[in-house]
Design an enzyme around this catalytic site. Structure first.
Site, PDB file in Angstrom:
ATOM      1  N   SER A  31     -17.840   5.183   8.437  1.00 54.49           N
ATOM      2  CA  SER A  31     -17.720   4.651   9.795  1.00 54.49           C
ATOM      3  C   SER A  31     -17.077   3.278   9.775  1.00 54.49           C
ATOM      4  CB  SER A  31     -19.098   4.556  10.438  1.00 54.49           C
ATOM      5  OG  SER A  31     -19.879   3.589   9.779  1.00 54.49           O
ATOM      6  N   TYR A  40     -14.994  13.923   7.618  1.00 55.28           N
ATOM      7  CA  TYR A  40     -13.882  13.939   6.672  1.00 55.28           C
ATOM      8  C   TYR A  40     -13.417  15.372   6.424  1.00 55.28           C
ATOM      9  CZ  TYR A  40     -14.186   8.983   5.386  1.00 55.28           C
ATOM     10  OH  TYR A  40     -14.149   7.611   5.378  1.00 55.28           O
ATOM     11  N   LYS A 222     -15.821  -3.539   6.015  1.00 57.29           N
ATOM     12  CA  LYS A 222     -15.282  -3.187   7.319  1.00 57.29           C
ATOM     13  C   LYS A 222     -15.712  -4.255   8.322  1.00 57.29           C
ATOM     14  CE  LYS A 222     -13.561   0.773   5.994  1.00 57.29           C
ATOM     15  NZ  LYS A 222     -12.144   1.159   6.138  1.00 57.29           N
ATOM     16  N   ASP A 250     -11.473  -5.364   6.377  1.00 57.32           N
ATOM     17  CA  ASP A 250     -10.657  -4.265   6.916  1.00 57.32           C
ATOM     18  C   ASP A 250     -11.057  -4.033   8.361  1.00 57.32           C
ATOM     19  OD1 ASP A 250      -9.354  -1.911   7.500  1.00 57.32           O
ATOM     20  OD2 ASP A 250     -10.199  -0.761   5.837  1.00 57.32           O
ATOM     21  N   GLU A 276      -7.092  -6.360   6.235  1.00 54.97           N
ATOM     22  CA  GLU A 276      -6.407  -5.065   6.230  1.00 54.97           C
ATOM     23  C   GLU A 276      -6.365  -4.486   7.631  1.00 54.97           C
ATOM     24  OE1 GLU A 276      -7.870  -2.646   3.070  1.00 54.97           O
ATOM     25  OE2 GLU A 276      -7.509  -0.763   4.138  1.00 54.97           O
ATOM     26  N   GLU A 303      -2.363   2.460   5.240  1.00 52.83           N
ATOM     27  CA  GLU A 303      -2.922   3.808   5.266  1.00 52.83           C
ATOM     28  C   GLU A 303      -2.455   4.608   6.479  1.00 52.83           C
ATOM     29  OE1 GLU A 303      -7.179   2.278   5.853  1.00 52.83           O
ATOM     30  OE2 GLU A 303      -7.267   4.263   6.761  1.00 52.83           O
ATOM     31  N   ASP A 326      -0.576   5.442   1.203  1.00 48.35           N
ATOM     32  CA  ASP A 326      -1.535   6.547   1.234  1.00 48.35           C
ATOM     33  C   ASP A 326      -0.837   7.769   0.652  1.00 48.35           C
ATOM     34  OD1 ASP A 326      -4.150   7.630   2.955  1.00 48.35           O
ATOM     35  OD2 ASP A 326      -2.555   9.106   2.752  1.00 48.35           O
ATOM     36  N   HIS A 353      -4.374   2.803  -0.488  1.00 46.07           N
ATOM     37  CA  HIS A 353      -5.511   3.304   0.263  1.00 46.07           C
ATOM     38  C   HIS A 353      -6.049   4.551  -0.429  1.00 46.07           C
ATOM     39  CE1 HIS A 353      -7.027   6.067   3.565  1.00 46.07           C
ATOM     40  NE2 HIS A 353      -7.857   5.059   3.627  1.00 46.07           N
ATOM     41  N   GLY A 355     -10.050   7.102  -0.719  1.00 41.01           N
ATOM     42  CA  GLY A 355     -11.269   7.488  -0.028  1.00 41.01           C
ATOM     43  C   GLY A 355     -11.039   8.847   0.605  1.00 41.01           C
TER      44      GLY A 355
END
Lengths: 435, 435
Positions: A31, A40, A222, A250, A276, A303, A326, A353, A355
């Protein structure tokens, strides 16, 4: 590069797609300020050959619309059926320049991510046939072979084929040693796992401690939902990590230009390593204005940068200090090689990037190739790492002492376990059927 | 704005989509340097209410991928079912900020064009319920109501709600007279019909003559495939139209920056009125460099500009002298109002892109609204006109003496004849079944 397998005639005979979704919103993993409840997902593609090989690729999405993304991948079927992977420069350009499909972008959004998935699956197939991990296969190409993979259209004002060749030829020196270095030492990583917005301070503190203990040399928080919260969380992270440890922030596109400048300057006392995605990924001039307004704090983005043309401008404008490419948003391996070369031309480090679903698995190959054959350095460079969903991959990333260990299995590390695919297929897999 | 119909409670109960394609590639209509064989298509949506109204909208594509575009429209179904059209500012923003769907852009490509189609269909519905043509309905909104329709995110460095309000309030003066002027005189048009690349010189000559006879005040030639051809065709057009008649040229993204400068300078002796899409629509800095390199020839772009954020930068950078917004690529009426306001803020004329399938029908409403309520002027402004496919529309554009006559039927002129939809549905309509 030709192996015995490749010399035998074969053809791709099937393009199979899967709409795969993980119910990550149930746990608030992932999140951030703009994406409060992601599931995802992967719009997943398998290319099968008539002699038993399979190449895997995917576009990463965060839930709804993964069906649209999957349909876009299917729209490329006619380009791969009956083909081989001998000339992936030409095949990539054919897909990008399908004039009718191009209208849906051009080179952006759903249709471009579909090309990314298919191009990456083709590279997975090529590397498997060659019996090598992708990073090594790419690193062993000649400068001329690499240049042939790239679409220089819209780049020639800053990067011509000749200039690309010059960068690549310069990097030939010491390439063998760097390949061995990668095999021994891997590539440095940083972790975003502590920093998601949904976590409370105790969890943040615990995860920061775990990141240090695991040997990561950088973390990321974040930010952007609430300034007081950000100040409190940044303070917690500094308490655990110390004053000098690199902590990036970010904002996931949360701010307008003036707000970005004010917000980041308010966090300046905590010395962010970079900020970011401070604003829209489309706003080159906005990023440049923010960079000017918050200096010396560096700006990073990528990203959601749609293609090499926007990266070119971010570099031209001096808007970013880190290129965060990305692996699955621009046109796959081919366009990412162009972006690595652009970054090298401007002397800007690439910190990819990752994840999501499988983005770590893919992008490690690109950074390792960058070190071996393009930039020739790991200085000031780290690959993002997030400890989500790796268990679903056949050849998952291996992190050792805060570094990505070099993949050694043939391919692009893109294949998921058949059971994972079956269980998470939307809406009929068991994970969703039972929900 | 509330009418008796709107006061009665009602709901949208159905979102219906159609994959409609016209086999225009058989005739080379619409061919240009980047799009040699388009099959003009519409990913078409109909929103039906429980009291018998229907709103129509569409995304324009050029063939393959129209199924992907249609699937993207269907992905928005949950946003409109059970809703009304009372607050189209809020509903538009809900769709743009669906965080999961947003990942597929953000605000670009297939997913954003899907939002455009649905937003425009909602406006068609709203105007029909109000019993007014859309341009008039919009022109009668108050400045405050208009500002509420706009998403100012990522714009506030150059356009705040207060600044927008100021522009709109200034245009209140004389609005009534301008509305009457539109009803009497319509809005000036230019025609691209003579200029497609697939036509021979005799056809070019005949169509130039017809354009002059029809009263158009400007024409446009497609260029960029072959310089000698372009010189010859431009000479033919000048012979027919005379030395001072405005003749624009359109490269459809064909060139890199250095090539654009060289090519346009080679055509300078023919005095191009503007050069359109000289390079990638994503390349703000490239457009700025081209504008500098070919001055005083003006640069125009917009039909592929993905959203208001890129338009903002093109204006900030002084890269374009004409804003060529498209009615169905950005987020529909709402985002186009933001773009009209950006252009007004920078004092740059809007000369919309049209043609395709139904783009003339839609965009005339936006230019007329611009004249009535935003810029307040038609000076140096023309709407593109292409004489393709209008016969399939229930309320087709009417061109009188080279001008768009003001639409008077309620709605956004977006509805196609049911027989046209049926015949051109891909792949089962009779046009395709028989092919």
């Amino acid at each position: 590069m030709t192996t015995p397998q490749e010399q035998k005639s074969y053809r791709i005979v099937e393009l199979e797609t899967h709409d795969i979704r993980f119910p990550t919103s149930r746990e608030l993993d992932g999140s951030d300020a703009m994406n409060p409840d992601p599931d995802y997902s992967a719009a997943y593609v398998v290319l099968k050959t008539d002699d038993g090989y399979a190449g895997h690729g995917f576009a990463f999405t965060i839930g709804r619309g993964n069906d649209v993304q999957t349909a876009a991948i299917s729209a490329l079927e006619s380009y791969v059926i009956g083909r081989d992977v001998e000339d992936l420069g030409a095949l990539y350009k054919e897909m990008v320049y399908d004039s009718q499909l191009r209208w849906l972008g051009p080179e952006k959004g759903v249709m471009h991510m579909a090309i990314s998935a298919v191009v990456n699956a083709l590279w997975d197939l090529k590397a498997k046939r060659a019996g090598k991990p992708l990073w090594l296969l790419l690193s062993e190409l000649t400068p001329e072979q690499i240049v042939d993979l790239i679409d220089f259209r819209y780049l020639s004002d800053v990067l011509t084929p000749e200039q690309a060749l010059e960068i690549l030829k310069k990097a030939e020196k010491g390439k063998g040693e760097r390949v061995e270095h990668i095999k021994r030492e891997g590539y440095p990583a940083y972790t975003t796992s502590p920093g998601w917005l949904g976590y409370d301070d105790d969890k943040l503190r615990r995860l920061c401690k775990e990141a240090l203990d695991a040997g990561f040399g950088q973390i990321k928080l974040k930010v952007g939902a609430d300034l007081d919260d950000d100040i409190r969380r940044f303070r917690v992270a500094r308490e655990v990590c110390g004053a000098d440890f690199p902590i990036a922030i970010d904002a996931n596109q949360r701010w307008d230009v003036p707000a970005a400048i004010d917000w980041v300057n308010a966090l300046k006392p905590f010395n962010p390593h970079w900020v970011e995605e401070p604003t829209s990924p489309d706003d080159v001039l906005g990023h440049a204005a923010i960079a000017e307004g918050i200096k010396p704090i560096p700006v990073a983005t990528g990203e959601h940068v749609q293609n090499r043309i926007v990266f070119k401008q971010l570099l031209q404008a001096g808007a970013i200090s880190y290129v965060q490419l990305d692996s699955a948003r621009v046109g796959g391996v081919n366009e990412n090689i162009a972006i690595l070369l652009l970054a090298a031309r401007f002397g800007i480090p690439v910190c990819p990037h990752a994840g999501g679903v499988g983005l770590c698995e893919l992008v490690q190959h690109l950074s390792m190739f960058d070190y071996a054959a393009v930039s020739g350095t790991m200085e000031n460079r780290v690959i993002e790492y997030v400890d989500h969903l790796h268990e679903h991959f056949v050849d998952p990333v291996v992190i050792v002492d805060g570094r990505y260990a070099a993949p050694s299995s043939p391919g692009f590390s893109a294949a998921m376990h058949p059971e994972s695919i079956a269980a998470h297929t939307f809406p009929d897999g068991e994970i969703w059927r039972d929900a």
